[in-house]
Design a protein around this motif. Structure first.
Motif, PDB file in Angstrom:
ATOM      1  N   LEU A   1     -11.122  -1.375 -13.402  1.00  0.00           N
ATOM      2  CA  LEU A   1     -12.008  -2.018 -12.438  1.00  0.00           C
ATOM      3  C   LEU A   1     -13.227  -1.145 -12.157  1.00  0.00           C
ATOM      4  O   LEU A   1     -14.365  -1.631 -12.092  1.00  0.00           O
ATOM      5  N   ALA A   2     -12.996   0.157 -12.013  1.00  0.00           N
ATOM      6  CA  ALA A   2     -14.087   1.074 -11.684  1.00  0.00           C
ATOM      7  C   ALA A   2     -15.040   1.298 -12.860  1.00  0.00           C
ATOM      8  O   ALA A   2     -16.241   1.496 -12.663  1.00  0.00           O
ATOM      9  N   ASN A   3     -14.518   1.257 -14.075  1.00  0.00           N
ATOM     10  CA  ASN A   3     -15.323   1.585 -15.254  1.00  0.00           C
ATOM     11  C   ASN A   3     -15.591   0.383 -16.149  1.00  0.00           C
ATOM     12  O   ASN A   3     -16.060   0.542 -17.275  1.00  0.00           O
ATOM     13  N   GLY A   4     -15.291  -0.792 -15.668  1.00  0.00           N
ATOM     14  CA  GLY A   4     -15.440  -1.983 -16.497  1.00  0.00           C
ATOM     15  C   GLY A   4     -16.873  -2.463 -16.610  1.00  0.00           C
ATOM     16  O   GLY A   4     -17.792  -1.957 -15.961  1.00  0.00           O
ATOM     17  N   TRP A   5     -17.054  -3.473 -17.441  1.00  0.00           N
ATOM     18  CA  TRP A   5     -18.371  -4.051 -17.694  1.00  0.00           C
ATOM     19  C   TRP A   5     -18.807  -4.906 -16.501  1.00  0.00           C
ATOM     20  O   TRP A   5     -18.007  -5.602 -15.883  1.00  0.00           O
ATOM     21  N   GLU A   6     -20.084  -4.842 -16.171  1.00  0.00           N
ATOM     22  CA  GLU A   6     -20.626  -5.626 -15.073  1.00  0.00           C
ATOM     23  C   GLU A   6     -21.854  -6.395 -15.539  1.00  0.00           C
ATOM     24  O   GLU A   6     -22.689  -5.867 -16.262  1.00  0.00           O
ATOM     25  N   TRP A   7     -21.947  -7.638 -15.111  1.00  0.00           N
ATOM     26  CA  TRP A   7     -23.111  -8.472 -15.393  1.00  0.00           C
ATOM     27  C   TRP A   7     -24.082  -8.367 -14.222  1.00  0.00           C
ATOM     28  O   TRP A   7     -23.696  -8.487 -13.056  1.00  0.00           O
ATOM     29  N   GLY A   8     -25.351  -8.171 -14.512  1.00  0.00           N
ATOM     30  CA  GLY A   8     -26.362  -8.113 -13.465  1.00  0.00           C
ATOM     31  C   GLY A   8     -26.877  -9.508 -13.142  1.00  0.00           C
ATOM     32  O   GLY A   8     -27.770 -10.026 -13.822  1.00  0.00           O
ATOM     33  N   ALA A   9     -26.299 -10.134 -12.121  1.00  0.00           N
ATOM     34  CA  ALA A   9     -26.692 -11.493 -11.747  1.00  0.00           C
ATOM     35  C   ALA A   9     -28.140 -11.510 -11.255  1.00  0.00           C
ATOM     36  O   ALA A   9     -28.650 -10.530 -10.715  1.00  0.00           O
ATOM     37  N   PHE A  10     -28.796 -12.639 -11.447  1.00  0.00           N
ATOM     38  CA  PHE A  10     -30.187 -12.771 -11.040  1.00  0.00           C
ATOM     39  C   PHE A  10     -30.333 -12.742  -9.514  1.00  0.00           C
ATOM     40  O   PHE A  10     -31.239 -12.119  -8.976  1.00  0.00           O
ATOM     41  N   PHE A  11     -29.435 -13.427  -8.831  1.00  0.00           N
ATOM     42  CA  PHE A  11     -29.478 -13.489  -7.368  1.00  0.00           C
ATOM     43  C   PHE A  11     -28.082 -13.187  -6.816  1.00  0.00           C
ATOM     44  O   PHE A  11     -27.374 -14.096  -6.376  1.00  0.00           O
ATOM     45  N   PRO A  12     -27.674 -11.918  -6.854  1.00  0.00           N
ATOM     46  CA  PRO A  12     -26.298 -11.586  -6.464  1.00  0.00           C
ATOM     47  C   PRO A  12     -25.991 -11.990  -5.032  1.00  0.00           C
ATOM     48  O   PRO A  12     -26.819 -11.829  -4.128  1.00  0.00           O
ATOM     49  N   ASP A  13     -24.793 -12.558  -4.857  1.00  0.00           N
ATOM     50  CA  ASP A  13     -24.318 -12.994  -3.535  1.00  0.00           C
ATOM     51  C   ASP A  13     -25.257 -14.013  -2.901  1.00  0.00           C
ATOM     52  O   ASP A  13     -25.391 -14.069  -1.668  1.00  0.00           O
ATOM     53  N   TYR A  14     -25.926 -14.803  -3.741  1.00  0.00           N
ATOM     54  CA  TYR A  14     -26.811 -15.868  -3.263  1.00  0.00           C
ATOM     55  C   TYR A  14     -27.943 -15.320  -2.390  1.00  0.00           C
ATOM     56  O   TYR A  14     -28.400 -15.990  -1.454  1.00  0.00           O
ATOM     57  N   SER A  15     -28.405 -14.119  -2.690  1.00  0.00           N
ATOM     58  CA  SER A  15     -29.527 -13.532  -1.967  1.00  0.00           C
ATOM     59  C   SER A  15     -30.728 -13.469  -2.894  1.00  0.00           C
ATOM     60  O   SER A  15     -30.586 -13.246  -4.101  1.00  0.00           O
TER      61      SER A  15
END
Length: 333
Positions: A278-292
């Protein structure tokens, strides 16, 4: 119920995506066979009901939150396989643009909310409603079906969470992904869905279905409509979508995270360590994270996110309409 990135192992995510592949293939074939070209944009509007319902977070005592899905509602209006596609696309938009649900976990989220939920919910609905039910019986059937559907989806998610620490640990015995075993995940997930979140699903499903049946009977797939009006969005439905968009910041009032959707540091404070995967896994950079959106106030970002999501769904299903059957061919089938 949106499983985030890295809460499931890559192999679990792969298995769930492979399991969904034939489901999506069959669903696309059924949608092209049963939903005429003129009705396809309206299916996009029905998918918007799901997108918006999932933005209305509901609090549960103890600091967790959840939401409705409305998968059974779309299944009733346009058929269960159409609901599979509609909810899948809504989930894809949420994951890619808003970081709500993992990209790798997309197959698992679709299995739970776009396959199990609408198909089981619709099956229960049909068993209770029977043929040609009056409105009251149909609404009762929709309420029961939606309640069963969302709880079945929650149970599937709980099992997917719960098998992770049983299958994937490091040399010290610490979980690599979700750290809660199945005897913790199942009651934790089901408590909220058997009570508050299940009730929210019933309220959204019955309320929207009753409103549509009374004020916009031409909206559903099986409703008789002339060739001139089948592709037009009924004004009452447009008003309802606008009202839901305007009201969606109510979801911001729910404080806390949904169970199984904590940030890594929050989870570490709960269990005493940060799971390595979980700490070292792959992350996607969302365009508007958390609807912000940018530096805008949260409520404005939430409304704009709702507008973006609805617009994308309508556009996508209008593009799908190019490969759908014309109305005449549909009636002859």
């Amino acid at each position: 119920m949106h499983i985030p990135e890295n809460y499931l192992s890559p192999s679990t995510c792969g298995v769930m995506t492979v399991a969904m592949a034939p489901v999506w293939y069959h669903a696309v074939k059924e949608v092209r066979r049963t939903v005429p070209k003129e009705k396809m944009p309206l299916l996009g509007v029905a998918a918007a009901f799901c997108f918006l319902a999932m933005m209305f977070n509901v609090p549960l005592p103890g600091g967790t939150t959840g939401h409705a899905v409305c998968g059974t509602l779309v299944a009733i209006l346009f058929g269960p396989w159409a609901a599979t596609i509609a909810v899948s696309i809504a989930l894809a938009i949420q994951a890619v643009f808003f970081g709500d649900g993992g990209i790798l976990a997309f197959g698992a989220n679709c299995f739970n909310m776009a396959f199990v939920l609408p198909l089981l919910g619709y099956t229960v609905y049909k068993l209770i409603a029977g043929k040609n039910p009056d409105l009251n019986r149909e609404l009762v059937a929709a309420g029961v079906g939606s309640y069963v559907g969302i709880n079945a989806a929650a149970l599937c998610a709980a099992i997917e969470f719960g098998i992770q620490p049983l299958l994937f640990t490091n040399a010290a015995g610490q979980a690599l992904y979700c750290p809660y075993p199945i005897w913790v995940s199942v009651p934790a997930m089901m408590l909220g869905h058997l009570t508050i979140f299940g009730l929210a699903e019933v309220v959204f499903t019955v309320g929207i279905l009753g409103y549509v049946r009374k004020s916009a009977p031409s909206f559903a797939l099986d409703a008789p409509a002339s060739a001139e009006d089948v592709s037009k969005l009924p004004r009452p439905v447009a008003i309802l979508i606008a009202a839901l968009v305007a009201a969606c910041p109510v979801g911001l009032l729910a404080v806390g995270d949904a169970w199984g959707e904590w940030a890594t540091e929050d989870l570490a404070s709960l269990v005493g360590y940060a799971p390595e995967g979980l700490a070292n896994g792959w992350e996607w950079g969302a365009f508007f994270p958390d609807y912000s959106i940018g530096g805008m106030p949260d409520w404005i970002g939430y409304i704009l996110s709702a507008v973006i999501g609805v617009a994308l769904l309508v556009i996508i299903f209008r593009l799908f309409a190019g490969s759908a059957k014309p109305q005449a061919d549909f009636n002859a089938a």
